[in-house]
Structures are given as C-alpha cells and as structure tokens.
Design a protein around this motif. Structure first.
Motif: not given
Ligand code: ADP
Length: 418
Positions: A238, A282, A290
């Motif tokens: 995710l 985001k 969130l």
């Molecule tokens: P990437 O695929 O860019 O490496 P990450 O694995 O770092 O992404 O995850 C970032 C994503 O996680 C962001 O798009 C953000 O919306 C989502 N995110 C961060 N915190 C939460 C949360 N508490 N609940 C749901 N989604 C979240």
C-alpha cells in the motif's frame, strides 16, 4: 549481507544465522534517479561495505544484491559501461515496440516500452553498441564488481529480458534475433556464483571465501522480507499505488491485466498492480489527518460510498480499461466519512484483485502481509480483512535489503537449484 539498490538510494543489511539483523547501512542518492550514474552506484556499493563494522565484515559468508527491475546497461570486455544505463522507467524502448511485436509471442511480458528487451533493442541502434560485449542488469553489474565474472544474471532480473523461467532457457525466438552480444547466463536467485575477488576481500577485510550470490529485483526482495512463504500467502504493498503479490503453485499470466508470474523455486509469485492507492489519499489528506481521521472510523461497518480512486484516467488491474475514469463522488462533507469511503473502496479493489488472481488459477488466499505507507493503518487493515476474509498482518520486515540477505543465506528460495 543483502544489498538493495532502489530508486532513492542503496541500503545494506547484515543478518546472522538466525536471520536477526546485525547491521544496517544506507547510502542516499543526492541526485534524482535519472542523474545517478554507474559510477555513483559503484561508490554507493563500496561506501555501504565500508560502513559495516570491521568485526562483522570479517564474518560475512555470502553477499547478494538486488537492483531495480529493468535498469540495464551495456559494458565492454572489461566490464566498463559503454554508455549511460537505461533506468527502470525509461520508455525509449517504445521506438522498437512494433519491431518487437513482430518477434515475440503475443502478450509476452517483453512487449512493454520499459522491458529490458525493448531497451536492448533500442541500445542496438545506438553508435555505442559497437563497443559493447555484455548486456547486464544493474544487480548483475554490481555483483560483477564484487566477484569479477561478466555475463551472469538471475531469473528474476532476466524475466523482462524474455528468459523462459519455466524451461530455464532463452526461447528460440529470442535466440533467433542473433543480437551480436553476450546475453547473461541465468542462475537461480541466491545461487553462489563464486568467491569475492581477492583484491576486494583484502582491501575491505572480508574473508577470502566470502561468496557472491545471484541476486534478484527490488520488489521480489521486498516480498522475501515480508515473511510470506506458503502457497496462498500474499503481500499487498500500500504505497503510492496498490501492488498485489500472491504465492502460488500455479503460474498465471495475462498481459491484458498486466498479470505475470515470477518463479520462486518450486512456486510462482503471481501479481498485478493497480493505479489506485496512497497517492490518491495524499491528494486529499496529510499524513497526520490520515492517522487522526482513521481513528474515528468504525471499521466493522461498511461504507456505502463506492469509489474508484485514481489520480488520472485508466487502470489495468483488476479492471483493464485505459479509459476508466476516477470515481470520487459523491463527496460527503464529513472528512471521516470521505476517508472511510476511500479506504473501503481501495479495499474492495484489493479484494477484487486477489479474486481475479485466484480465478486465473492461483492458490486460494490464506493470509495477507502488508507493506508500504498504508501498512501502519490498523483501521484500514481491519476494513481490508473484512473484504479479504483472511488474516491481514504487517510484513515482518519490509526492507528489500533484508529479503536479499535471506537470499544470500540460502533461505530465500526453496526448491530447485542449478
Ligand atoms: P511509495 O510507493 O511512494 O514508496 P510509501 O510506501 O512510502 O510509498 O507509502 C506512502 C503512501 O502511504 C502515501 O501515498 C500515503 O498516502 C500513504 N499513507 C501514509 N500514511 C498512511 C496512513 N496512516 N493510512 C493510509 N495511508 C497512508
């Protein structure tokens, strides 16, 4: 020791016999991924190695490296790059796609502008090609710097080059291309290749008999780190997007949905990726929102809001429709209700994705590990478990470097070895 080359930096992890982490080191890339050259990769590799405490470095028995999938380069007879590498997302291969379609079987994994084979065919048309002797993936070249043998890869990196992972050979249509260059010899990921070059061992204080093993790709390394092992176990990432991977005894392929399977020893790692995911969240909420708004959601109740959250038009998996519009209305005034609708809808898409993989013949889903930014959201996990009807747990480890260290230990892939 596992070494991970990702898009934003490189990481290393050393684990002991029990797979407990003994050291973790990092080398962030200062520049954007496009400006990072093989020279910087090389520097990163040796800086990582140097950061490991001396006493631990002397005990390391095996090293494996994962690279970014489909980041490739041409090197000369001495292993020096003859031109800039083509990075994972470089789409210059689109210029040779039509030609490639006339060669490769319909719907083959290589039929994408960013596939390693499309990149190789594009490179063949450049003037620097004349100096090239070997075509390598990023992980192959970095491992070469350690062990000194050119022309060796693994069947995870080689999948998008067109290597037949079922028959464990290059297919005839690929051999018939007669590309005047050495394609890599392909090994099972984690297979010991040979010992470190003696000069490297001596320079950094490694044991002379430390082995360098065949590597893997970044996303498979992250899967290996998760703790998922048995057919039916899956990992959902995710992150900005939603990526599903389900371990199965059967291979499933369907290019229409972007579904393909990596070989994992005796098993298959089936998977698909949707454009929905955290990037849409985001757009509407900060990280703090969130977290706080999620706590107000009653996860046991289903939201009636039926969205298809996308940043722009089109998805491939689990709905294959390049014209699929984002569906984000009606939008309630209450932000808790809106977020509930978004999380519920992404959970529905996830469940539909696993359903599709199972319909195509993958093993029945038994447990879902979770990685990425959304994994920390317990409310979301509860909503997802309601849709998936199986336990949803956080990945044991999420770092690709950890998965690659398991691979070097020989604990990553069970089954056949060459
Ligand atoms: P990437 O695929 O860019 O490496 P990450 O694995 O770092 O992404 O995850 C970032 C994503 O996680 C962001 O798009 C953000 O919306 C989502 N995110 C961060 N915190 C939460 C949360 N508490 N609940 C749901 N989604 C979240």
């Amino acid at each position: 020791m596992g070494i991970d080359f990702g898009t934003s930096g490189a990481r290393g992890m050393v684990v002991d016999e029990e797979a407990s982490i003994q050291a973790q080191v990092r080398y962030p890339f200062q520049d954007s991924p496009g400006a990072v050259t093989p020279k910087i990769w090389q520097e990163a590799l040796f800086v990582l190695v140097q950061q490991i405490p001396d006493r631990l470095r002397r005990e390391i028995k095996a090293i494996a490296i994962n690279g970014t999938s489909s980041t490739v380069l041409l090197v000369d007879a001495a292993g020096s790059p003859v031109d800039a590498p083509l990075l994972y997302n470089d789409a210059r291969g689109s210029l040779v796609l039509e030609h490639l379609r006339s060669i490769a079987p319909p719907n083959h994994t290589v039929l994408s502008a960013t596939s390693s084979l499309a990149k190789l065919l594009w490179m063949r048309q450049q003037s620097s090609f004349i100096e090239a002797r070997y075509f390598l993936h990023q992980a192959d070249w970095l491992a070469f710097l350690l062990h000194g043998q050119l022309g060796i890869s693994d069947y995870h990196n080689a999948l998008k080059l067109g290597y037949d992972v079922e028959e464990l050979k290059y297919p005839e249509w690929l051999e018939n291309l007669q590309i005047p260059i050495q394609l890599p010899k392909v090994l099972t990921p984690g297979t010991p290749i040979t010992e470190l070059r003696p000069e490297i061992a001596d320079k950094f204080g490694f044991r002379r008999d430390c082995l360098v093993c065949a590597g893997t790709t970044d996303s498979i390394a992250a899967f290996l780190a998760s703790g998922a092992k048995l057919p039916g176990e899956a990992v959902t990432s995710l992150g900005s997007t939603l990526v599903l991977k389900l371990l199965s005894r059967t291979r499933v392929e369907d290019a229409r949905y972007g579904i393909y399977s990596h070989r994992l020893g005796d098993l298959w790692l089936t998977g698909g990726a949707s454009n929905t995911g955290g990037a849409v969240l985001k757009q509407f909420f900060t990280k703090a929102e969130l977290e706080s708004l999620s706590r107000e959601i009653d996860a046991s109740k289903a939201s009636e809001l039926d969205y298809y959250p996308l940043l722009k038009v089109g998805d491939r998996f689990p709905i294959n429709d390049p014209n699929l519009p984002p569906r984000l209305s009606p939008r309630p005034d209450n932000p808790v209700e809106f977020l509930h609708g978004l999380l519920e809808s992404i959970a529905r898409i996830e469940a539909r994705g696993y359903e599709l993989l199972q319909q195509m013949g993958a093993d029945n889903l038994s447990r879902v590990y979770t990685a990425g930014g959304g994994a920390a959201n317990d409310i979301w996990s509860a909503i997802r478990a309601r849709h998936l009807q199986v336990p949803v747990v956080a990945s044991v480890y999420t770092e690709a470097a950890y998965g690659t260290a398991l691979l070097a230990m020989g604990g990553g892939i069970k089954g056949e070895q060459e």
